[in-house]
Write a protein that holds these residues in place. Structure first.
Motif, PDB file in Angstrom:
ATOM      1  N   GLN A  95      -9.522   8.483  -1.175  1.00  0.00           N
ATOM      2  CA  GLN A  95      -8.862   8.261  -2.460  1.00  0.00           C
ATOM      3  C   GLN A  95      -9.008   6.805  -2.910  1.00  0.00           C
ATOM      4  OE1 GLN A  95      -4.828   9.531  -1.920  1.00  0.00           O
ATOM      5  NE2 GLN A  95      -5.378  11.664  -1.460  1.00  0.00           N
ATOM      6  N   LEU A  96      -8.844   5.885  -1.965  1.00  0.00           N
ATOM      7  CA  LEU A  96      -8.960   4.474  -2.320  1.00  0.00           C
ATOM      8  C   LEU A  96     -10.379   4.126  -2.753  1.00  0.00           C
ATOM      9  CD1 LEU A  96      -6.823   2.977   0.594  1.00  0.00           C
ATOM     10  CD2 LEU A  96      -6.208   2.984  -1.832  1.00  0.00           C
ATOM     11  N   ALA A 114     -14.281   2.493  -6.708  1.00  0.00           N
ATOM     12  CA  ALA A 114     -15.644   2.577  -7.244  1.00  0.00           C
ATOM     13  C   ALA A 114     -15.743   3.466  -8.474  1.00  0.00           C
ATOM     14  CB  ALA A 114     -16.591   3.094  -6.159  1.00  0.00           C
ATOM     15  N   ASN A 115     -14.603   4.095  -8.848  1.00  0.00           N
ATOM     16  CA  ASN A 115     -14.580   4.984 -10.021  1.00  0.00           C
ATOM     17  C   ASN A 115     -15.615   6.096  -9.871  1.00  0.00           C
ATOM     18  OD1 ASN A 115     -13.678   5.971 -12.459  1.00  0.00           O
ATOM     19  ND2 ASN A 115     -14.911   4.555 -13.702  1.00  0.00           N
ATOM     20  N   ARG A 148      -5.887  -2.249  -3.491  1.00  0.00           N
ATOM     21  CA  ARG A 148      -6.787  -1.240  -2.932  1.00  0.00           C
ATOM     22  C   ARG A 148      -7.687  -1.843  -1.851  1.00  0.00           C
ATOM     23  NH1 ARG A 148      -7.096   0.755  -8.472  1.00  0.00           N
ATOM     24  NH2 ARG A 148      -8.927  -0.580  -8.808  1.00  0.00           N
ATOM     25  N   ARG A 149      -8.222  -3.021  -2.131  1.00  0.00           N
ATOM     26  CA  ARG A 149      -9.114  -3.644  -1.147  1.00  0.00           C
ATOM     27  C   ARG A 149      -8.369  -4.021   0.123  1.00  0.00           C
ATOM     28  NH1 ARG A 149     -11.623  -7.503  -5.818  1.00  0.00           N
ATOM     29  NH2 ARG A 149     -12.847  -5.873  -6.913  1.00  0.00           N
ATOM     30  N   SER A 200       0.846  -1.184   0.000  1.00  0.00           N
ATOM     31  CA  SER A 200       0.000   0.000   0.000  1.00  0.00           C
ATOM     32  C   SER A 200       0.882   1.234   0.000  1.00  0.00           C
ATOM     33  CB  SER A 200      -0.915   0.001   1.230  1.00  0.00           C
ATOM     34  OG  SER A 200      -0.142   0.022   2.420  1.00  0.00           O
ATOM     35  N   GLY A 201       0.238   2.406  -0.157  1.00  0.00           N
ATOM     36  CA  GLY A 201       0.966   3.659  -0.090  1.00  0.00           C
ATOM     37  C   GLY A 201       1.176   4.318  -1.437  1.00  0.00           C
ATOM     38  N   GLY A 202       0.878   3.668  -2.531  1.00  0.00           N
ATOM     39  CA  GLY A 202       1.088   4.261  -3.843  1.00  0.00           C
ATOM     40  C   GLY A 202      -0.152   4.989  -4.329  1.00  0.00           C
ATOM     41  N   ASP A 203      -0.127   5.344  -5.610  1.00  0.00           N
ATOM     42  CA  ASP A 203      -1.268   6.014  -6.219  1.00  0.00           C
ATOM     43  C   ASP A 203      -2.429   5.025  -6.302  1.00  0.00           C
ATOM     44  OD1 ASP A 203      -3.017   7.548  -7.570  1.00  0.00           O
ATOM     45  OD2 ASP A 203      -1.837   7.695  -9.428  1.00  0.00           O
ATOM     46  N   PRO A 204      -3.603   5.369  -5.723  1.00  0.00           N
ATOM     47  CA  PRO A 204      -4.712   4.409  -5.737  1.00  0.00           C
ATOM     48  C   PRO A 204      -5.114   3.984  -7.137  1.00  0.00           C
ATOM     49  CG  PRO A 204      -5.128   6.164  -4.159  1.00  0.00           C
ATOM     50  CD  PRO A 204      -3.909   6.573  -4.926  1.00  0.00           C
TER      51      PRO A 204
END
Length: 307
Positions: free
Chosen positions: A225-226, A231-232, A198-199, A186-190
């Protein structure tokens, strides 16, 4: 205590015992044990009779003929109390009679001893029965659970072989481990992360929020953000969803706390009521044992002599 005796020729110093002489014991433990065993046996016999009578009143085949559960419980409790009182009364009578005493106080004390021994024996027997029932239930549940788990494992294996017989043999354990490790990162661009990543991070943040009681640092923004990426949806809508979920979580926690407090209060009231009833039952049992001992105490009969 020393006694000194003086004469013209010599002085003698002797040693005596201070206080009254000791009286022989007047308790008959054989009579007490016999009375206690008789009390427990008669109480158990009457309780079995009450159980048989109560079972005959249950008629599942005819609706309306079976008494209600509350009525059965009240009748069972009254019969249990009556059976114990009868058993203790007879046990006290037996102990006082077998002791051979003609003193009323000694007879009453034998009755109290029977009462104490009877409750002790009853507690031991009930404890053994409860422990045996709990052990049997645990063993049965473990056996059923083990059989169910074994059957489920066999069914899953058979289903996997039927659907894809070659899939199970083609699974690479290294590839599976790499996928799990990638999902935990984790920790990057979602939006650049995979759905698994992400989940996994959403699950971690929500779990930390539950443990901590709230978000710390930038966890709220990160979760928004996540959720938006997963869910776009826009970030504002993601914030609204998170806010709604928090409100629902707080309301659910408040309701759960209120329900827990009410349950604890009801449990405390039930425990207090049960303790009062148990105290009353033990007090009545002591009275029954003493009354039985009073009736069983031998009476001195005066003999008239004729010249």
């Amino acid at each position: 205590m020393q006694a000194r005796t003086s004469t013209a020729e010599e002085t003698t110093i002797g040693t005596g015992v201070e206080g009254a002489p000791a009286l022989p014991p007047r308790i008959s433990w054989g009579a007490v044990i016999a009375g206690g065993v008789v009390a427990v046996a008669i109480g158990a016999l009457l309780n079995l009779l009450g159980l048989a009578v109560g079972a005959t009143t249950i008629d599942p085949a005819t609706p309306g003929d079976t008494p209600s559960a509350s009525l059965l419980a009240k009748a069972g409790g009254l019969w249990l109390l009556l059976a114990n009182l009868i058993g203790l009364g007879i046990g006290g009578w037996v102990a006082a009679r077998l002791s051979g005493t003609s003193d009323d106080t000694d007879g009453l004390l034998h009755g109290l001893a029977v009462w104490a021994l009877g409750f002790l024996l009853s507690a031991v027997l009930l404890g053994n029965l409860a422990a045996g029932a709990a052990n049997t239930a645990v063993q049965g549940a473990s056996s059923v659970l083990g059989g169910a788990m074994q059957g489920a494992g066999q069914a899953v294996g058979q289903a996997a072989q039927a659907v894809a017989p070659d899939a199970a043999r083609s699974v690479d354990p290294n590839a599976l481990a790499e996928r799990l490790q990638s999902a935990l990162q984790s920790g990057g661009d979602p939006r650049a992360m995979t759905p698994d990543q992400r989940r996994a991070e959403i699950t971690r943040i929500i779990g930390e929020r539950v443990r901590q009681g709230g978000f710390l640092g930038n966890q709220r923004d990160r979760l928004s953000q996540l959720v938006a990426a997963e869910a776009n949806i826009p970030a504002e809508e993601a914030n609204n969803r998170i806010g709604q979920l928090e409100t629902q979580a707080r309301e659910a926690a408040a309701q759960a706390e209120q329900a827990a407090r009410q349950a604890a209060e009801k449990a405390a009231d039930a425990a207090a009521t049960g303790a009062y009833w148990l105290f009353a039952a033990m007090l009545l049992g002591a009275g029954a044992a003493v009354l039985g001992a009073r009736l069983g105490t031998r009476r001195e009969v005066g003999l008239r002599s004729y010249a």
